[in-house]
Design a protein around this motif. Structure first.
Motif, PDB file in Angstrom:
ATOM      1  N   MET A   1      18.591  70.753  28.331  1.00 42.87           N
ATOM      2  CA  MET A   1      18.515  69.313  28.101  1.00 42.87           C
ATOM      3  C   MET A   1      17.807  69.026  26.779  1.00 42.87           C
ATOM      4  O   MET A   1      16.810  69.662  26.466  1.00 42.87           O
ATOM      5  CB  MET A   1      17.735  68.664  29.255  1.00 42.87           C
ATOM      6  CG  MET A   1      17.799  67.157  29.258  1.00 42.87           C
ATOM      7  SD  MET A   1      16.660  66.452  30.469  1.00 42.87           S
ATOM      8  CE  MET A   1      17.474  66.907  31.990  1.00 42.87           C
TER       9      MET A   1
ATOM     10  N   ASP B   1      18.962  63.301  25.103  1.00 41.62           N
ATOM     11  CA  ASP B   1      19.635  63.004  26.374  1.00 41.62           C
ATOM     12  C   ASP B   1      18.869  61.946  27.176  1.00 41.62           C
ATOM     13  O   ASP B   1      19.459  61.200  27.960  1.00 41.62           O
ATOM     14  CB  ASP B   1      19.770  64.267  27.231  1.00 41.62           C
ATOM     15  CG  ASP B   1      20.731  65.268  26.600  1.00 41.62           C
ATOM     16  OD1 ASP B   1      21.581  64.826  25.797  1.00 41.62           O
ATOM     17  OD2 ASP B   1      20.614  66.468  26.900  1.00 41.62           O
ATOM     18  N   LEU B   2      17.538  61.929  26.985  1.00 44.69           N
ATOM     19  CA  LEU B   2      16.728  60.935  27.705  1.00 44.69           C
ATOM     20  C   LEU B   2      17.122  59.524  27.260  1.00 44.69           C
ATOM     21  O   LEU B   2      17.130  58.583  28.045  1.00 44.69           O
ATOM     22  CB  LEU B   2      15.236  61.159  27.449  1.00 44.69           C
ATOM     23  CG  LEU B   2      14.663  62.537  27.810  1.00 44.69           C
ATOM     24  CD1 LEU B   2      13.174  62.575  27.534  1.00 44.69           C
ATOM     25  CD2 LEU B   2      14.935  62.880  29.259  1.00 44.69           C
TER      26      LEU B   2
ATOM     27  N   LYS C   1      21.495  59.475  27.998  1.00 46.06           N
ATOM     28  CA  LYS C   1      21.967  59.556  29.391  1.00 46.06           C
ATOM     29  C   LYS C   1      21.108  58.746  30.365  1.00 46.06           C
ATOM     30  O   LYS C   1      21.603  58.233  31.355  1.00 46.06           O
ATOM     31  CB  LYS C   1      22.009  61.021  29.842  1.00 46.06           C
ATOM     32  CG  LYS C   1      23.048  61.824  29.071  1.00 46.06           C
ATOM     33  CD  LYS C   1      23.086  63.271  29.528  1.00 46.06           C
ATOM     34  CE  LYS C   1      24.114  64.050  28.707  1.00 46.06           C
ATOM     35  NZ  LYS C   1      23.969  65.499  28.865  1.00 46.06           N
TER      36      LYS C   1
ATOM     37  N   GLU D   1      14.894  70.916  22.327  1.00 44.57           N
ATOM     38  CA  GLU D   1      15.178  71.250  23.726  1.00 44.57           C
ATOM     39  C   GLU D   1      13.998  70.896  24.634  1.00 44.57           C
ATOM     40  O   GLU D   1      12.844  71.058  24.260  1.00 44.57           O
ATOM     41  CB  GLU D   1      15.427  72.762  23.800  1.00 44.57           C
ATOM     42  CG  GLU D   1      15.939  73.273  25.124  1.00 44.57           C
ATOM     43  CD  GLU D   1      17.448  73.143  25.285  1.00 44.57           C
ATOM     44  OE1 GLU D   1      17.881  72.950  26.424  1.00 44.57           O
ATOM     45  OE2 GLU D   1      18.169  73.226  24.262  1.00 44.57           O
TER      46      GLU D   1
ATOM     47  N   PHE E   1      15.723  64.022  36.201  1.00 44.32           N
ATOM     48  CA  PHE E   1      15.776  65.366  35.613  1.00 44.32           C
ATOM     49  C   PHE E   1      16.464  66.339  36.576  1.00 44.32           C
ATOM     50  O   PHE E   1      17.268  67.172  36.165  1.00 44.32           O
ATOM     51  CB  PHE E   1      14.358  65.875  35.290  1.00 44.32           C
ATOM     52  CG  PHE E   1      13.863  65.485  33.921  1.00 44.32           C
ATOM     53  CD1 PHE E   1      13.546  64.164  33.620  1.00 44.32           C
ATOM     54  CD2 PHE E   1      13.712  66.439  32.927  1.00 44.32           C
ATOM     55  CE1 PHE E   1      13.084  63.806  32.365  1.00 44.32           C
ATOM     56  CE2 PHE E   1      13.250  66.082  31.662  1.00 44.32           C
ATOM     57  CZ  PHE E   1      12.933  64.772  31.378  1.00 44.32           C
TER      58      PHE E   1
ATOM     59  N   ALA F   1      20.069  65.838  36.706  1.00 45.20           N
ATOM     60  CA  ALA F   1      20.713  66.275  35.462  1.00 45.20           C
ATOM     61  C   ALA F   1      20.762  67.798  35.366  1.00 45.20           C
ATOM     62  O   ALA F   1      21.228  68.350  34.372  1.00 45.20           O
ATOM     63  CB  ALA F   1      19.970  65.693  34.267  1.00 45.20           C
TER      64      ALA F   1
ATOM     65  N   MET G   1      17.996  70.031  35.881  1.00 46.74           N
ATOM     66  CA  MET G   1      16.772  70.791  35.595  1.00 46.74           C
ATOM     67  C   MET G   1      16.148  71.302  36.895  1.00 46.74           C
ATOM     68  O   MET G   1      15.968  70.550  37.841  1.00 46.74           O
ATOM     69  CB  MET G   1      15.787  69.931  34.818  1.00 46.74           C
ATOM     70  CG  MET G   1      14.552  70.743  34.431  1.00 46.74           C
ATOM     71  SD  MET G   1      13.632  69.978  33.123  1.00 46.74           S
ATOM     72  CE  MET G   1      14.642  70.397  31.709  1.00 46.74           C
TER      73      MET G   1
END
Lengths: 111, 145
Positions: free
Chosen positions: A1, A5-6, A9, A24, A105, A108, A110
């Motif tokens: 991620m 992306d925060l 997404k 990352e 998270f 997604a 993680m």
């Protein structure tokens, strides 16, 4: 991620570190006791905290944390944002709470 | 801030100002930058970053101000944080995890968890603390390379 992306997404707002969002994220960590964070957060973690003073930038930078996430739309000191931009520490803000951030998270991918 | 190179190594020196929360962490950030430029192993950099940050914050929160001196030698990094008082009454108590004399105001900012000295001790290879109540405290830490 990736940090971006925060924003892209999850819809988090970028307050600082616009230029370094391609980094990352390796993990997620949540704590407001700074010495505890200092001894437990890991390289590449995104760090959720309600502390918004300048010192969070020093901690994130010293530990190579990926970024700081401020939950529940807490106001961040302007000094902190200036310092974060100088030190290239991304700070993101969201209106959701820590639990919901963890949920996002997890969903997604993680683990 | 004073940065001078000697035959034997590099010496860095930083003034730390009492109650200056806005600048707290700058000395540690500078030290980290120098260590990275020197190509020091990243696990050692992480440990020194934790230790210097805690030492710096302790001087800011608890003392009348002081300084941090870093000596980088081929086989070790030696870090000394020396403050101008007031000194620690009971060092054994101060070394206990969770013990803190920090004010409520400082705690609300997330400091004063009583983990500073234990974190420093855990991060380094050799840890020495001397304190005279009424005078001041000196913490010396050695990191082997």
């Amino acid at each position: 991620m990736l940090i971006k992306d925060l924003r892209d997404k999850f819809g988090f707002k970028v307050l600082a570190g616009e230029d370094v969002l391609d980094r990352e994220i390796n993990g997620l960590y949540c704590c407001d006791l700074l010495s505890w964070v200092m001894s437990h957060a890991k390289d590449g973690d995104a760090w959720i905290t309600v502390q918004t003073h300048m010192n969070i930038v020093a901690i994130a930078s010293l530990l190579n944390l990926a970024c700081v996430i401020v939950p529940e739309s807490i106001d961040v000191d302007e000094d902190t944002i200036v310092k974060a931009n100088e030190e290239e520490v991304p700070i993101l803000s969201t209106d959701i709470d820590s639990f919901k951030i963890f949920t996002k998270f997890y969903e997604a991918g993680m683990r | 801030m004073d940065e001078k190179e000697k035959n034997t190594g590099i010496k860095l020196e930083y003034e730390i100002i009492k109650d200056d929360f806005s600048r707290a962490g700058e000395a540690s950030s500078n030290i980290k930058r120098v260590l990275r430029q020197l190509g020091i192993d990243s696990s050692v950099i992480r440990k020194t970053a934790i230790a210097t940050y805690e030492a710096e914050i302790n001087v800011v929160i608890h003392s009348e101000g002081g300084k941090m001196v870093v000596n980088i030698e081929p086989d070790k990094i030696e870090i000394t944080a020396k403050d101008n008082g007031p000194g620690i009454k009971d060092i054994d108590q101060a070394m206990q995890k969770g013990f803190s004399t920090a004010s409520q105001k400082v705690r609300e900012l997330g400091f004063g968890a009583g983990m500073g000295l234990p974190n420093m001790k855990r991060s380094c290879d050799e840890f020495y603390i001397e304190s005279e109540f009424g005078k001041g405290t000196t913490v010396k830490m050695i990191f082997k390379l």
